[in-house]
Design a protein around this motif. Structure first.
Motif, PDB file in Angstrom:
ATOM      1  N   TRP A  61       0.834  -1.204   0.000  1.00  0.00           N
ATOM      2  CA  TRP A  61       0.000   0.000   0.000  1.00  0.00           C
ATOM      3  C   TRP A  61       0.870   1.255   0.000  1.00  0.00           C
ATOM      4  O   TRP A  61       0.587   2.227  -0.675  1.00  0.00           O
ATOM      5  CB  TRP A  61      -0.924  -0.043   1.216  1.00  0.00           C
ATOM      6  CG  TRP A  61      -2.038   0.942   1.204  1.00  0.00           C
ATOM      7  CD1 TRP A  61      -2.838   1.263   0.152  1.00  0.00           C
ATOM      8  CD2 TRP A  61      -2.486   1.720   2.305  1.00  0.00           C
ATOM      9  NE1 TRP A  61      -3.769   2.193   0.540  1.00  0.00           N
ATOM     10  CE2 TRP A  61      -3.581   2.494   1.855  1.00  0.00           C
ATOM     11  CE3 TRP A  61      -2.091   1.824   3.636  1.00  0.00           C
ATOM     12  CZ2 TRP A  61      -4.260   3.376   2.682  1.00  0.00           C
ATOM     13  CZ3 TRP A  61      -2.780   2.693   4.461  1.00  0.00           C
ATOM     14  CH2 TRP A  61      -3.848   3.462   3.982  1.00  0.00           C
ATOM     15  N   MET A  62       1.971   1.210   0.762  1.00  0.00           N
ATOM     16  CA  MET A  62       2.858   2.374   0.846  1.00  0.00           C
ATOM     17  C   MET A  62       3.590   2.616  -0.470  1.00  0.00           C
ATOM     18  O   MET A  62       3.782   3.749  -0.889  1.00  0.00           O
ATOM     19  CB  MET A  62       3.862   2.189   1.982  1.00  0.00           C
ATOM     20  CG  MET A  62       4.783   3.366   2.188  1.00  0.00           C
ATOM     21  SD  MET A  62       5.827   3.167   3.627  1.00  0.00           S
ATOM     22  CE  MET A  62       5.129   4.418   4.680  1.00  0.00           C
ATOM     23  N   PHE A  63       4.027   1.553  -1.120  1.00  0.00           N
ATOM     24  CA  PHE A  63       4.790   1.667  -2.368  1.00  0.00           C
ATOM     25  C   PHE A  63       3.945   1.188  -3.552  1.00  0.00           C
ATOM     26  O   PHE A  63       4.367   0.316  -4.302  1.00  0.00           O
ATOM     27  CB  PHE A  63       6.075   0.854  -2.281  1.00  0.00           C
ATOM     28  CG  PHE A  63       7.056   1.381  -1.291  1.00  0.00           C
ATOM     29  CD1 PHE A  63       7.828   2.491  -1.578  1.00  0.00           C
ATOM     30  CD2 PHE A  63       7.221   0.773  -0.053  1.00  0.00           C
ATOM     31  CE1 PHE A  63       8.738   2.987  -0.662  1.00  0.00           C
ATOM     32  CE2 PHE A  63       8.127   1.258   0.871  1.00  0.00           C
ATOM     33  CZ  PHE A  63       8.888   2.372   0.557  1.00  0.00           C
ATOM     34  N   SER A  64       2.770   1.743  -3.716  1.00  0.00           N
ATOM     35  CA  SER A  64       1.867   1.294  -4.766  1.00  0.00           C
ATOM     36  C   SER A  64       2.461   1.547  -6.151  1.00  0.00           C
ATOM     37  O   SER A  64       3.261   2.459  -6.356  1.00  0.00           O
ATOM     38  CB  SER A  64       0.508   1.984  -4.648  1.00  0.00           C
ATOM     39  OG  SER A  64       0.622   3.333  -5.027  1.00  0.00           O
ATOM     40  N   SER A  65       2.042   0.731  -7.112  1.00  0.00           N
ATOM     41  CA  SER A  65       2.600   0.837  -8.459  1.00  0.00           C
ATOM     42  C   SER A  65       2.182   2.124  -9.154  1.00  0.00           C
ATOM     43  O   SER A  65       2.944   2.675  -9.952  1.00  0.00           O
ATOM     44  CB  SER A  65       2.184  -0.375  -9.300  1.00  0.00           C
ATOM     45  OG  SER A  65       0.788  -0.399  -9.448  1.00  0.00           O
ATOM     46  N   ILE A  66       1.000   2.618  -8.862  1.00  0.00           N
ATOM     47  CA  ILE A  66       0.560   3.866  -9.487  1.00  0.00           C
ATOM     48  C   ILE A  66       1.475   5.012  -9.074  1.00  0.00           C
ATOM     49  O   ILE A  66       1.945   5.789  -9.914  1.00  0.00           O
ATOM     50  CB  ILE A  66      -0.906   4.174  -9.101  1.00  0.00           C
ATOM     51  CG1 ILE A  66      -1.823   3.107  -9.692  1.00  0.00           C
ATOM     52  CG2 ILE A  66      -1.311   5.560  -9.556  1.00  0.00           C
ATOM     53  CD1 ILE A  66      -3.243   3.170  -9.204  1.00  0.00           C
TER      54      ILE A  66
END
Length: 193
Positions: A61-66
């Protein structure tokens, strides 16, 4: 910096990590019996291990792809910000471990730190090598495999299921190595400097 912290959900991620580490401390030493797949080869699974698995989805969640896709066009190094994000995610765990020692209840503290480093590292490794789906499923699948098939004879655990075993200093080194490998793979894939 403010945009980075908002995009990476610093406060909610730190809150998730704080809740997980507090619950891991609260229920440290508690176990959940699982059905025996092979008679005599399993032992109860620690509650803190079950709770620390929640750090893998928090990492994704912290390093989301978007967000990472938008940041690929950044003209400056994001490595210090990424290090701060990891500190934000693992900081509550370190604080809980330190508080456990100060409160005289440090018997389960190293295992809590070992489990947190392992699951955050696995999530980052899967983010770097594959995608978010793998980063969500692989740590949980590893936990399920450890919980179900990780037991060995005489209440021991298999080598690959080290997060289930009683703590040894080498386990913390292995978890730190997984975290470093995960951070390196994420940096190489998502932070092309």
């Amino acid at each position: 910096m403010i945009d980075y912290t908002r995009a990476h959900r610093f406060l909610p991620s730190a809150g998730c990590a704080a809740i997980a580490s507090f619950l891991g401390w609260w229920w440290a030493g508690g176990t959940v019996p699982l059905p025996e797949i092979v008679s005599g080869l399993t032992k109860p699974v620690q509650l803190q291990l079950i709770i620390m698995v929640a750090l893998a989805p928090a990492t994704v969640w912290m390093f989301s792809s978007i967000t990472s896709d938008f940041e690929r066009v950044a003209r400056r190094s994001l490595l210090p910000f990424d290090a701060l994000a990891l500190l934000t995610l693992l900081g509550p765990v370190v604080v809980s471990v330190g508080t456990m020692y100060l409160a005289g209840d440090g018997r389960h503290a190293p295992a809590l730190l070992r489990d947190a480093l392992c699951f955050v590292g696995l999530a980052l490794l899967c983010l770097g090598l594959a995608d978010e789906t793998a980063a969500l499923t692989v740590p949980v699948a590893y936990f399920m495999a450890v919980a179900t098939f990780g037991g060995a004879a005489q209440g021991q655990s298999h080598v690959w299921a080290y997060v289930r075993a009683d703590f040894r200093p080498g386990h913390l080194v292995l978890s730190a190595a997984i975290l470093l490998a995960g951070a390196a793979s994420f940096t190489v894939r998502h932070r092309r400097y």
